[in-house]
Design an enzyme around this catalytic site. Structure first.
Site, PDB file in Angstrom:
ATOM      1  N   ASP A  89       0.827  -1.220   0.000  1.00 11.08           N
ATOM      2  CA  ASP A  89       0.000   0.000   0.000  1.00 11.08           C
ATOM      3  C   ASP A  89       0.853   1.258   0.000  1.00 11.08           C
ATOM      4  O   ASP A  89       0.842   2.063   0.932  1.00 11.08           O
ATOM      5  CB  ASP A  89      -1.019  -0.001   1.147  1.00 11.08           C
ATOM      6  CG  ASP A  89      -2.273  -0.797   0.795  1.00 11.08           C
ATOM      7  OD1 ASP A  89      -2.237  -1.573  -0.183  1.00 11.08           O
ATOM      8  OD2 ASP A  89      -3.295  -0.651   1.495  1.00 11.08           O
ATOM      9  N   ASP A  92      -2.246   5.568  -3.600  1.00 13.96           N
ATOM     10  CA  ASP A  92      -3.647   5.929  -3.332  1.00 13.96           C
ATOM     11  C   ASP A  92      -3.787   6.725  -2.036  1.00 13.96           C
ATOM     12  O   ASP A  92      -2.985   6.630  -1.131  1.00 13.96           O
ATOM     13  CB  ASP A  92      -4.574   4.705  -3.290  1.00 13.96           C
ATOM     14  CG  ASP A  92      -4.807   4.080  -4.654  1.00 13.96           C
ATOM     15  OD1 ASP A  92      -4.694   4.817  -5.656  1.00 13.96           O
ATOM     16  OD2 ASP A  92      -5.091   2.864  -4.716  1.00 13.96           O
ATOM     17  N   ASN A 121      -3.042  -4.568  -1.215  1.00 11.92           N
ATOM     18  CA  ASN A 121      -4.258  -4.640  -2.033  1.00 11.92           C
ATOM     19  C   ASN A 121      -4.420  -3.421  -2.947  1.00 11.92           C
ATOM     20  O   ASN A 121      -5.114  -3.487  -3.959  1.00 11.92           O
ATOM     21  CB  ASN A 121      -5.509  -4.828  -1.160  1.00 11.92           C
ATOM     22  CG  ASN A 121      -5.755  -3.654  -0.235  1.00 11.92           C
ATOM     23  OD1 ASN A 121      -4.887  -3.279   0.549  1.00 11.92           O
ATOM     24  ND2 ASN A 121      -6.943  -3.078  -0.296  1.00 11.92           N
ATOM     25  N   HIS A 122      -3.734  -2.311  -2.631  1.00 11.07           N
ATOM     26  CA  HIS A 122      -3.814  -1.128  -3.496  1.00 11.07           C
ATOM     27  C   HIS A 122      -2.831  -1.181  -4.665  1.00 11.07           C
ATOM     28  O   HIS A 122      -2.934  -0.335  -5.561  1.00 11.07           O
ATOM     29  CB  HIS A 122      -3.614   0.148  -2.680  1.00 11.07           C
ATOM     30  CG  HIS A 122      -4.847   0.588  -1.966  1.00 11.07           C
ATOM     31  ND1 HIS A 122      -5.669   1.577  -2.449  1.00 11.07           N
ATOM     32  CD2 HIS A 122      -5.420   0.146  -0.823  1.00 11.07           C
ATOM     33  CE1 HIS A 122      -6.691   1.739  -1.621  1.00 11.07           C
ATOM     34  NE2 HIS A 122      -6.557   0.883  -0.635  1.00 11.07           N
TER      35      HIS A 122
END
Length: 313
Positions: A89, A92, A121-122
């Protein structure tokens, strides 16, 4: 596949890129492509369960908060003096995802043995088109080429790491389809993050107070209880699991009777949550020290609330 050694010309270029990025100045489109090509070669040679040696400093979500990443390096030490393991991550939410992820990839190419970077997950084409990274790339470069170079590279990031075969590190959590590290090693990771299945679970799941596996409120992955954590750690000879993925107001949280440690390294997340951040230093004997840190000073920053937001991806 083994990655090629760097030439002196490569090292000079990478040092120049790092100096530029440390000032929060983006690289050119061709320079980003150059870094991605070299990083892809290195990452392709790494395992789904990448072995990491201690001492090492483990870091959670960064989410494009570049100035707070600089603060993290002040607290933990600069590469190559400190070994780092980042749990995903990088992009974002924050305003400087391009600079953040490009810097970490450039550092990876320059100091490949000193830095391990996992997939969150990003680090996904679909998620980055919703939560800001795609728009930021387009705004800063005038086209989507850099977004494509970087999201294509994300497919090669390792899913998990293991420190000295004792501390299992990943972004999200456990999966009902995975009982052993060997099962994780056997996955094909070079793809977009699927909507379901074991690879998805590793990047999306969360620990929970309820036992067993449960339905995740995130709509992907699972919740998993202390019984699951204990079984997994016992079966694989692990001390504990270190993961990120969830905002914790103190930056660090031990759950499941210390079988799971959650780490979050983006202070004052989204520039408004009022949380501390933390990193964990592991010495050569795997003794851990938690280092909390506050946001980097910013001029004219609005007052932040200490109320925990209800839900974050």
């Amino acid at each position: 596949m083994s990655a090629q050694r760097l030439s002196q010309g490569d090292i000079d270029n990478l040092d120049r890129y790092i100096e530029q990025l440390m000032k929060c100045n983006i690289l050119s489109e061709s320079e980003v492509k150059n870094v991605c090509d070299k990083a892809k070669e290195i990452l392709a040679s790494e395992s789904n369960v990448q072995l990491v040696r201690a001492p090492v400093t483990i870091c959670g979500d960064i989410h494009g908060q570049f100035h707070d990443l600089m603060e993290l390096f002040k607290i933990g030490g600069r590469l190559p003096d400190t070994n780092y393991l980042f749990l995903g991550d990088y992009v974002d939410r924050g305003y400087y995802s391009v600079e953040t992820v490009t810097l970490l990839l450039t550092l990876k190419v320059r100091y490949r043995e000193r830095l391990t970077i996992l997939r969150g997950n990003h680090e996904s084409r679909q998620i980055t088109q919703v939560y800001g990274f795609y728009d930021e790339c387009y705004r800063k470069y005038g086209n989507a080429n850099v977004w494509k170079y970087l999201t294509d590279l994300f497919d090669f990031l390792p899913l998990t790491a293991i420190v000295e075969n004792k501390i299992f590190c990943l972004h999200g959590g456990l999966s009902p389809a995975l009982e052993t590290l060997d099962q994780i090693r056997a996955l094909n990771r070079v793809q977009e993050v699927p909507h379901e299945g074991p690879m998805c679970d590793l990047l999306w799941s969360d620990p929970d107070d309820r036992s067993g596996f449960g339905v995740s409120p995130r709509g992907a992955g699972f919740t998993f209880g202390q019984d699951i954590s204990e079984q997994f750690n016992h079966r694989n000879g692990l001390k504990f699991i270190a993961r990120a993925h969830q905002l914790v107001m103190e930056g660090y949280s031990a759950t499941h009777d210390k079988n799971v440690i959650t780490l979050f390294s983006a202070p004052n997340y989204c520039y408004r949550c009022g949380n501390q951040a933390a990193i964990i230093e592991l010495d050569e004997h795997l003794n851990s020290t938690c280092l909390p840190f506050e946001p980097a000073p910013r001029r004219g920053e609005a007052h932040v609330t200490k109320k925990t937001p209800d839900y974050f991806l």
